[in-house]
Each structure stands twice: as structure tokens, then as C-alpha cells.
Design an enzyme around this catalytic site. Structure first.
Site, PDB file in Angstrom:
ATOM      1  N   HIS A  27      -0.960   0.949 -10.021  1.00 21.52           N
ATOM      2  CA  HIS A  27      -1.626  -0.035  -9.155  1.00 21.52           C
ATOM      3  C   HIS A  27      -2.168  -1.197  -9.996  1.00 21.52           C
ATOM      4  CE1 HIS A  27      -3.777  -0.472  -5.017  1.00 21.52           C
ATOM      5  NE2 HIS A  27      -3.449  -1.653  -5.521  1.00 21.52           N
ATOM      6  N   ARG A  66       0.849  -1.177   0.000  1.00 17.83           N
ATOM      7  CA  ARG A  66       0.000   0.000   0.000  1.00 17.83           C
ATOM      8  C   ARG A  66       0.891   1.236   0.000  1.00 17.83           C
ATOM      9  NH1 ARG A  66      -3.942  -2.253  -1.694  1.00 17.83           N
ATOM     10  NH2 ARG A  66      -5.919  -2.582  -0.604  1.00 17.83           N
ATOM     11  N   GLU A  87      -2.932   7.880  -4.225  1.00 18.89           N
ATOM     12  CA  GLU A  87      -3.279   7.501  -5.595  1.00 18.89           C
ATOM     13  C   GLU A  87      -4.765   7.737  -5.879  1.00 18.89           C
ATOM     14  OE1 GLU A  87      -3.953   2.713  -5.312  1.00 18.89           O
ATOM     15  OE2 GLU A  87      -1.866   3.404  -5.158  1.00 18.89           O
TER      16      GLU A  87
END
Length: 315
Positions: A280, A233, A262
Site C-alpha cells: 500500500h 482498495r 491488509e
């Protein structure tokens, strides 16, 4: 015929979710609502299930406005945005989608290690821009017989460690506690680990317990020859400290699939040649996302059929 259970979908998701939910559920798409608060006021009492993504925020306030909520299903292995304890206190089950994405996340993590250390994006640009015609590209780095640290030794961390070992790296790891079934050396101090390895690969959960686990001290311990890869993360790294370290070349490089805020990425990173960036994407293959979607819906189906859940999360 029993009425369709009402489901709240909080975020945009792969089409497979809508396909699988089919006509069995009445889905309210919160992310499409012109007035989300009005939708919750109108339909909140009917909602029995929530479907969200791994980075979705399902906090106590949202849980409390859904008085008949029974289950929260998360499309993703991470669930740090879900207040699991509050859900449990209300008798609400929480599920995620482990295992089905382990291999792909580990593969991308190792791919980022290789892209960074072997400078694959740089090599591609070197050829495309005609620089090879003027001379050979400078040598790059190896992980063969080199020490690499893995942070987090759950399913993804173990799969990553196994892959790195197969490629010749000497793996050690850090986590909150040792695990007797893990064959790799354990280091209880991440700062110490950072000081004795070439690079770190982050595979740990997000959430308050790991927020800024990689801070200025850890980055300083990595040093000017150290590198870091993050498929965990974005919150696990102090992003501002990382940007500053990369810009000042206080660490050698970074491979990042996740970011603290993000999809907003620090623009300073765009100008650096010592980073490899991904949006991601670790679990984002067609096959894996379909399997994740299927598992989300399977947990819903099992719950509303009165059957045990396949992948429940305990508080």
C-alpha cells in the site's frame, strides 16, 4: 486565550501530523491507549475533531460517543471507512486529501503495469541469480497499441489513463456513469470491458458500492492472457477468487498495492511468479505524505477559524 480544541487521532500517522498540530491542539492518540474505551469515556465529550487515515474506521458508533464532534479529517483520498451520511446527520464535516496524491498514485499504478507486463522483478532476479549467463530471458509483454481498461475515472483514474495513453496503450474505461469531458471510450459493463482488453487498472473508490466489483465473472472474462493492477482498495476485488485464478493460471498476472484484509496478504501469493506486490505504497513518498498531512491540518485550522473547508466531502 481560547482553549485548545481536543482532537482524537485514531491511527499512527507520519510525524508531520504531530509536527503540524503543534501546540494548537490537544491530541488524544486512541491507537496508543491501553484501554481505548476508557479513553473515549473520559475524553469523548471534549473531542471536537478526529484525524484518521484513509483506511480508518469511523463508524456511527464512534461518532455517537463523541457528542461535540465537529469535523473528521482523513489522511487519504479514500474515505470508505467513514460513515459520511451518519456524520452529516450529526452536523459533522468530513474532509479528505485529494489532488495532492493523484500523480503519485497514478505513477505507481502505471509502474505496476510496466513491472508486471515487462516482468521487471523477474528480470532483476534473472540477472542477480546468474541465469543470463546461461541464456537470454524469455520475451515479455507490451502495452503499446494494446487495449487497457481503467476502472474509475476520477482524478486518479484520469491521470492513470493519460499516462497509459502516453505510453502507447489504447485506453477505455468503466465507471458508474459516462463523463462527457473524458476523451476515452466508456463501457457501462465491466465484465464486457474485461473481455476486450489485455488488462484492467483499478482506480475506483472503495466502499459498499464497489465491494467485489471484480468478481469471478470479471476474472473469467479477463481470461488466461489477462492481467489486473489494483491501486484502489483491496475490497474492490474478490481476493479469494483472484488468488484461485492466479494459482490456476486462469488469469496471466496481477500487480497489487492493496489487499482486502491488509496488512494481511494471502500467503499463496508469495509463492507465485505472476504477481507483483506492494505494501500500500501508492502515495507513500516523503513529498506527497507531507502534502497530505499539511492538507489535513489546514482543514482543521480552517474549521476552527470559522473559514470554509478546503476539501470537504458531501454525503
Amino acid at each position: 486565550m481560547a482553549p485548545q480544541p481536543h482532537i482524537l487521532q485514531t491511527m499512527a500517522m507520519p510525524p508531520r501530523i504531530a509536527e503540524r498540530l503543534g501546540d494548537r491542539y490537544l491530541v488524544h492518540r486512541l491507537f496508543e491507549a491501553a484501554d481505548p474505551a476508557a479513553l473515549l469515556r473520559a475524553e469523548g465529550a471534549a473531542i471536537r475533531g478526529v484525524v484518521t487515515m484513509g483506511n480508518g474506521k469511523i463508524d456511527a458508533a464512534l461518532i455517537d460517543v463523541l457528542p461535540h464532534l465537529e469535523i473528521i479529517t482523513v489522511l487519504g483520498v479514500g474515505y470508505d471507512g467513514v460513515d459520511v451520511r451518519h456524520a452529516a446527520s450529526k452536523g459533522v464535516f468530513v474532509t479528505n486529501t485529494p489532488d495532492v496524491l493523484t500523480d503519485e498514485v497514478a505513477n505507481l499504478g502505471v509502474g505496476l503495469v510496466l513491472a508486471l507486463t515487462r516482468e521487471i522483478p523477474k528480470g532483476d532476479a534473472y540477472v542477480r541469480e546468474g541465469r543470463w549467463l546461461k541464456g537470454d530471458m524469455p520475451f515479455n509483454r507490451t502495452i503499446v497499441n494494446r487495449p487497457v481498461g481503467v476502472v474509475g475515472m476520477g482524478r486518479i483514474g484520469r491521470a492513470t489513463a493519460d499516462r497509459l495513453t502516453a505510453l502507447g496503450a489504447r485506453v477505455s474505461w468503466h465507471g458508474p456513469r459516462p463523463k462527457p469531458d473524458v476523451p476515452y471510450p466508456y463501457d457501462p459493463d465491466i465484465e464486457h470491458l474485461a473481455g476486450v482488453v489485455d488488462g484492467l487498472v483499478l482506480c475506483c473508490p472503495g466502499g459498499p458500492a464497489t465491494r467485489h466489483l471484480v468478481d469471478r465473472r470479471v476474472l473469467a472474462a479477463l481470461g488466461a492472457d489477462g492481467w489486473i493492477v489494483n491501486v484502489a482498495r483491496g475490497t474492490v476485488i474478490d481476493e479469494q477468487a483472484l488468488v484461485e485464478a492466479l494459482m490456476a493460471r486462469r488469469i496471466w498476472g496481477a500487480g497489487l498495492d492493496v489487499f482486502e484484509f491488509e496488512p494481511k496478504v494471502p500467503p499463496e501469493l508469495f509463492e507465485l511468479d505472476n504477481v507483483v506486490l506492494q505494501p500500500h505504497q501508492a502515495s507513500a513518498t516523503h513529498a506527497t505524505r507531507n502534502a497530505m498531512a499539511d492538507l489535513v491540518v489546514e482543514n482543521l485550522d480552517l474549521h476552527f477559524a470559522g473559514q470554509p473547508l478546503k476539501t470537504p466531502i458531501s454525503s
